[in-house]
Scaffold this active site. Structure first.
Site, PDB file in Angstrom:
ATOM      1  N   HIS A   1     -10.425  -5.297  -3.123  1.00 22.71           N
ATOM      2  CA  HIS A   1      -9.078  -5.572  -2.612  1.00 22.71           C
ATOM      3  C   HIS A   1      -9.174  -5.970  -1.152  1.00 22.71           C
ATOM      4  CE1 HIS A   1     -10.001  -1.261  -2.444  1.00 22.71           C
ATOM      5  NE2 HIS A   1      -9.406  -1.259  -1.261  1.00 22.71           N
TER       6      HIS A   1
ATOM      7  N   ASN B   1     -12.962  -3.092   2.520  1.00 17.49           N
ATOM      8  CA  ASN B   1     -13.866  -1.960   2.692  1.00 17.49           C
ATOM      9  C   ASN B   1     -14.869  -1.933   1.552  1.00 17.49           C
ATOM     10  OD1 ASN B   1     -12.603  -0.902   5.022  1.00 17.49           O
ATOM     11  ND2 ASN B   1     -10.981  -0.018   3.760  1.00 17.49           N
TER      12      ASN B   1
ATOM     13  N   ASP C   1       0.843  -1.188   0.000  1.00 18.74           N
ATOM     14  CA  ASP C   1       0.000   0.000   0.000  1.00 18.74           C
ATOM     15  C   ASP C   1       0.885   1.247   0.000  1.00 18.74           C
ATOM     16  OD1 ASP C   1      -3.221   0.516   0.993  1.00 18.74           O
ATOM     17  OD2 ASP C   1      -1.815   2.193   1.061  1.00 18.74           O
ATOM     18  N   ILE C   2       0.485   2.239  -0.775  1.00 17.72           N
ATOM     19  CA  ILE C   2       1.287   3.452  -0.917  1.00 17.72           C
ATOM     20  C   ILE C   2       1.260   4.312   0.355  1.00 17.72           C
ATOM     21  CG2 ILE C   2      -0.466   5.040  -1.842  1.00 17.72           C
ATOM     22  CD1 ILE C   2       1.556   5.711  -4.076  1.00 17.72           C
TER      23      ILE C   2
ATOM     24  N   HIS D   1      -7.056  -5.866   2.290  1.00 21.23           N
ATOM     25  CA  HIS D   1      -5.903  -5.284   2.981  1.00 21.23           C
ATOM     26  C   HIS D   1      -5.340  -6.332   3.942  1.00 21.23           C
ATOM     27  CE1 HIS D   1      -6.894  -0.887   2.271  1.00 21.23           C
ATOM     28  NE2 HIS D   1      -8.081  -1.413   2.050  1.00 21.23           N
TER      29      HIS D   1
ATOM     30  N   VAL E   1     -10.813   3.016  -3.696  1.00 18.40           N
ATOM     31  CA  VAL E   1     -10.498   2.438  -5.004  1.00 18.40           C
ATOM     32  C   VAL E   1     -11.545   1.372  -5.303  1.00 18.40           C
ATOM     33  CG1 VAL E   1      -8.789   1.247  -6.413  1.00 18.40           C
ATOM     34  CG2 VAL E   1      -8.025   2.874  -4.663  1.00 18.40           C
TER      35      VAL E   1
END
Ligand code: 5GP
Length: 117
Positions: free
Chosen positions: A101, A88, A30-31, A103, A97
């Site tokens: 996905h 989420n 993750d950025i 996490h 986004v």
């Protein structure tokens, strides 16, 4: 067409620190990490905007994301201390986004979670 930022990462149009890849799953750091280890696991072949868009015949795909995360955690020596996986869905969960996905958060005690109040 997956026009999200994750679609661009899948197509290698923008860079990411990729830590795992197989036929179905791509995982990258993750950025803006929310824990010492914060990795995102995403489906590569299908574009599913949210968990609410998941169809019964796509159940296996979510299993693949979970299993890939668990295997990564084991491989990185994170499994024994433990970790959290989070998906989420839409606004109240803070989804930003719109390509599903998972996490993976690990590397330190994570505290509790719930409503922000
Ligand atoms: P969400 O809030 O939708 O559940 O999670 C999206 C995650 O994607 C966020 O944690 C955010 O930091 C991460 N993210 C957003 N843009 C990028 C990017 O360009 N590269 C990477 N590696 N992560 C990103």
């Amino acid at each position: 067409m997956n026009d999200t930022i994750f679609g661009k990462i899948i197509r290698r149009e923008i860079p990411a620190t990729i830590v795992y890849e197989d036929e179905h799953v791509l995982a990258f750091k993750d950025i803006a990490p929310q824990a010492p280890v914060h990795v995102l696991f995403i489906p590569k072949q299908v574009h599913i905007p949210t968990l609410d868009d998941l169809k019964p015949d796509q159940a296996e795909l979510v299993g693949r994301l979970v299993l890939a995360a668990a295997e990564y955690a084991r491989k990185e020596g994170l499994a024994e201390d433990g970790y959290r996986v989070v998906m989420n869905c839409r606004d109240h969960a803070g989804q930003t986004v719109y390509h599903i996905h998972l996490h993976l958060l690990a590397g330190a005690p994570l505290g509790r979670f719930g409503t922000a109040h």
